[in-house]
Scaffold this active site. Structure first.
Site, mmCIF file in Angstrom:
data_model
loop_
_atom_site.group_PDB
_atom_site.id
_atom_site.type_symbol
_atom_site.label_atom_id
_atom_site.label_comp_id
_atom_site.label_asym_id
_atom_site.label_seq_id
_atom_site.Cartn_x
_atom_site.Cartn_y
_atom_site.Cartn_z
ATOM 1 N N TYR A 98 -50.993 -21.998 -22.889
ATOM 2 C CA TYR A 98 -50.032 -21.183 -22.178
ATOM 3 C C TYR A 98 -50.762 -20.671 -20.888
ATOM 4 O O TYR A 98 -50.287 -20.385 -19.926
ATOM 5 C CB TYR A 98 -49.450 -20.120 -22.924
ATOM 6 C CG TYR A 98 -48.329 -20.606 -23.584
ATOM 7 C CD1 TYR A 98 -46.847 -20.602 -23.056
ATOM 8 C CD2 TYR A 98 -48.438 -21.091 -25.138
ATOM 9 C CE1 TYR A 98 -45.777 -21.089 -23.729
ATOM 10 C CE2 TYR A 98 -47.345 -21.368 -25.689
ATOM 11 C CZ TYR A 98 -46.096 -21.467 -25.217
ATOM 12 O OH TYR A 98 -45.123 -22.159 -26.036
ATOM 13 N N GLU A 140 -43.652 -20.081 -32.426
ATOM 14 C CA GLU A 140 -44.435 -21.016 -32.823
ATOM 15 C C GLU A 140 -45.348 -20.704 -33.826
ATOM 16 O O GLU A 140 -45.360 -21.544 -34.974
ATOM 17 C CB GLU A 140 -44.998 -21.673 -31.508
ATOM 18 C CG GLU A 140 -44.001 -22.207 -30.441
ATOM 19 C CD GLU A 140 -44.585 -22.419 -29.055
ATOM 20 O OE1 GLU A 140 -45.848 -22.140 -28.897
ATOM 21 O OE2 GLU A 140 -43.841 -22.527 -28.420
ATOM 22 N N TYR A 191 -35.884 -32.778 -37.261
ATOM 23 C CA TYR A 191 -36.517 -33.976 -36.722
ATOM 24 C C TYR A 191 -37.922 -33.787 -37.044
ATOM 25 O O TYR A 191 -38.641 -32.681 -37.305
ATOM 26 C CB TYR A 191 -36.358 -34.001 -35.241
ATOM 27 C CG TYR A 191 -36.904 -32.931 -34.348
ATOM 28 C CD1 TYR A 191 -38.210 -32.780 -33.911
ATOM 29 C CD2 TYR A 191 -35.870 -31.962 -33.850
ATOM 30 C CE1 TYR A 191 -38.436 -31.607 -33.158
ATOM 31 C CE2 TYR A 191 -36.315 -31.031 -33.206
ATOM 32 C CZ TYR A 191 -37.653 -30.774 -32.815
ATOM 33 O OH TYR A 191 -38.025 -29.623 -31.920
ATOM 34 N N ARG A 206 -43.226 -39.091 -29.898
ATOM 35 C CA ARG A 206 -41.750 -38.891 -29.801
ATOM 36 C C ARG A 206 -41.372 -38.065 -30.988
ATOM 37 O O ARG A 206 -41.625 -38.055 -32.018
ATOM 38 C CB ARG A 206 -41.109 -39.991 -29.693
ATOM 39 C CG ARG A 206 -41.700 -40.824 -28.470
ATOM 40 C CD ARG A 206 -41.181 -40.289 -26.968
ATOM 41 N NE ARG A 206 -41.830 -41.209 -26.003
ATOM 42 C CZ ARG A 206 -42.889 -41.020 -25.264
ATOM 43 N NH1 ARG A 206 -43.689 -40.362 -25.746
ATOM 44 N NH2 ARG A 206 -43.087 -41.922 -24.506
ATOM 45 N N SER A 209 -34.871 -37.688 -35.481
ATOM 46 C CA SER A 209 -34.273 -36.978 -36.491
ATOM 47 C C SER A 209 -34.455 -37.539 -38.000
ATOM 48 O O SER A 209 -34.483 -38.691 -38.213
ATOM 49 C CB SER A 209 -32.863 -36.997 -36.324
ATOM 50 O OG SER A 209 -32.702 -36.370 -35.200
ATOM 51 N N GLY A 269 -23.752 -42.873 -31.103
ATOM 52 C CA GLY A 269 -25.014 -43.716 -30.927
ATOM 53 C C GLY A 269 -25.912 -43.219 -31.899
ATOM 54 O O GLY A 269 -25.606 -42.946 -33.069
ATOM 55 N N GLY A 271 -27.401 -40.580 -32.315
ATOM 56 C CA GLY A 271 -27.200 -39.060 -32.406
ATOM 57 C C GLY A 271 -26.546 -38.930 -33.952
ATOM 58 O O GLY A 271 -26.655 -37.957 -34.648
ATOM 59 N N THR A 273 -28.050 -39.811 -36.761
ATOM 60 C CA THR A 273 -29.242 -39.398 -37.776
ATOM 61 C C THR A 273 -29.075 -38.275 -38.378
ATOM 62 O O THR A 273 -29.203 -38.017 -39.605
ATOM 63 C CB THR A 273 -30.684 -39.938 -37.265
ATOM 64 O OG1 THR A 273 -30.868 -39.303 -35.883
ATOM 65 C CG2 THR A 273 -30.402 -41.515 -36.932
ATOM 66 N N PRO A 274 -29.184 -37.139 -37.454
ATOM 67 C CA PRO A 274 -29.216 -35.889 -38.194
ATOM 68 C C PRO A 274 -27.765 -35.600 -38.827
ATOM 69 O O PRO A 274 -27.719 -34.765 -40.024
ATOM 70 C CB PRO A 274 -29.396 -34.694 -36.991
ATOM 71 C CG PRO A 274 -28.751 -35.432 -35.860
ATOM 72 C CD PRO A 274 -29.148 -37.123 -36.293
#
Length: 392
Positions: A98, A140, A191, A206, A209, A269, A271, A273-274
């Site tokens: 940061y 985080e 993911y 990358r 999910s 599409g 999407g 997967t989750p």
């Protein structure tokens, strides 16, 4: 909360900063990568940088955060911060980075805005930056602690236990820890990041999910091959059973809440997967509340995990499935042909909705849900790639 002095200064300069913010972020990345080329090689998505979507997302988050501080001084945009922090943790971002970002971002601000950036203006926007950075660092660090990993050290070696071709351009990879250890429990909807070494030596990352339920003996991800996608192309061309991958712990804030609210799970599409992970979890838990499943695709042949998607809907006694195809096969209902239309779908009072897919799809579904009386706070979404929802 911003100080009173900083609030007045940010309010006065927000129009100028907002008008120039994309120029600022473009120059920021140029400066950052000139000084630290390893960040573009091994941390940032080179495809998103080339397309300009990452700077759009950064511009939207900066402007959105500053506007929120000025207009709602007693609140904090936790949903936006959580989404960014989960993404950062999945990449292994550390607090020291940061400071690097701060240096090059404020150099870009001064260069683009010139004389507008007086010492008072610089101090006010510095306050905005560190409020945002401090909040992200705290989230985080908490995420790293929850996974029992050192700050920034989220990676683990996994072995591919199997691969299945779901459609012409989607493959499922079944993974197990390479050290023989247990599969960590994830939350349905989360993911992982996958890091691969490309031919030029870059280690690109990358997010994919998780498509299985928590507690599954193997972790599964479904990867769609993208025409210019460096990592998806590499995974499809080179990764087979026995291959090893560097995979992060599980992250993501699009997770099911454990209650009896009616659910609407909408995807398009890849999407799904989750959503499939959520459905498998609900089926395993014996969920009895109503579940409405909506999916959109070009055709049944392009619908990833179509068999699992349909079987899980059937397995839930209180679930109903509505699959929309632009190019359906024979016998498909006319009312489910074309784009998603919720006019014929019952949406119960108290429904909580989860959306995943391309941004235009999610915006369209969200508008229809709002029109049916679903509160905005009960509509949750996951965006693939940079979150451009706020940047639009």
């Amino acid at each position: 909360m911003l100080s009173e002095t900083a609030t007045a200064t940010v309010r006065a300069t927000l129009p100028a900063v907002g008008a120039a913010v994309e120029d600022i972020t473009a120059l920021f990345y140029e400066k950052l990568f000139a000084a630290h080329p390893e960040l573009l090689r091994d941390l940032f998505n080179r495809g998103n940088q080339a397309a300009g979507t990452q700077r759009q997302a950064l511009a939207g988050s900066i402007a959105g955060f500053a506007t929120y501080l000025v207009e709602r001084p007693d609140e904090r945009p936790d949903a936006m911060l959580s989404r960014i922090a989960h993404k950062h943790a999945s990449l292994g971002v550390t607090s020291g980075q940061y400071k690097v970002v701060h240096q090059h971002l404020f150099e870009a601000i001064a260069e683009v805005l010139g004389d507008v950036v007086t010492p008072e203006v610089a101090a006010a926007w510095d306050e905005v930056y560190w409020l945002m950075a401090g909040a992200l660092i705290a989230i985080e660090n908490r995420l790293y602690a929850e996974h029992g990993v050192l700050k920034g050290d989220t990676w683990r070696d996994w072995e591919v236990a199997g691969r299945t071709e779901e459609t012409a351009d989607v493959a499922t990879f079944r993974l197990r820890p390479a050290d023989g250890g247990s599969v960590p429990v994830h939350k349905p909807g989360q993911y992982v990041s996958v890091q691969v070494e490309l031919p030029d030596g870059a280690r690109q990352i990358r997010q994919y999910s998780i498509s299985c339920a928590p507690g599954s003996p193997l972790r599964t991800i479904a990867v769609k091959r993208i025409g210019d996608g460096e990592v998806s192309q590499h995974l499809h061309a080179h990764v087979r059973e026995g291959s090893r991958l560097r995979v992060s712990a599980s992250y993501g804030d699009l997770v099911l809440e454990d209650d009896d609210a009616p659910l609407l799970l909408a995807s398009a599409g890849i999407g799904c997967t989750p959503i499939v992970s959520m459905l498998e979890h609900l089926a395993a838990a014996g969920h009895t509340a109503p579940v409405t499943v909506v999916h959109a695709d070009r055709s049944p042949a392009t619908h990833p995990l179509r068999t699992d998607h349909g079987l899980l809907v059937e397995k839930l006694a209180t679930a109903s499935g509505h699959f929309f195809y632009e190019q359906p096969g024979p016998g498909h209902p006319a009312c489910r042909t074309g784009l998603v239309d919720l006019s014929g779908v019952d949406v119960l009072a108290g429904t909580r909705a989860y959306l995943c897919g391309p941004l235009p799809f999610m915006r369209a579904v969200r508008e229809q849900l709002l029109a049916k009386g679903v509160p905005a706070a009960d509509i949750h979404y996951e965006v693939f790639g940079p979150d451009l929802w706020m940047a639009a």
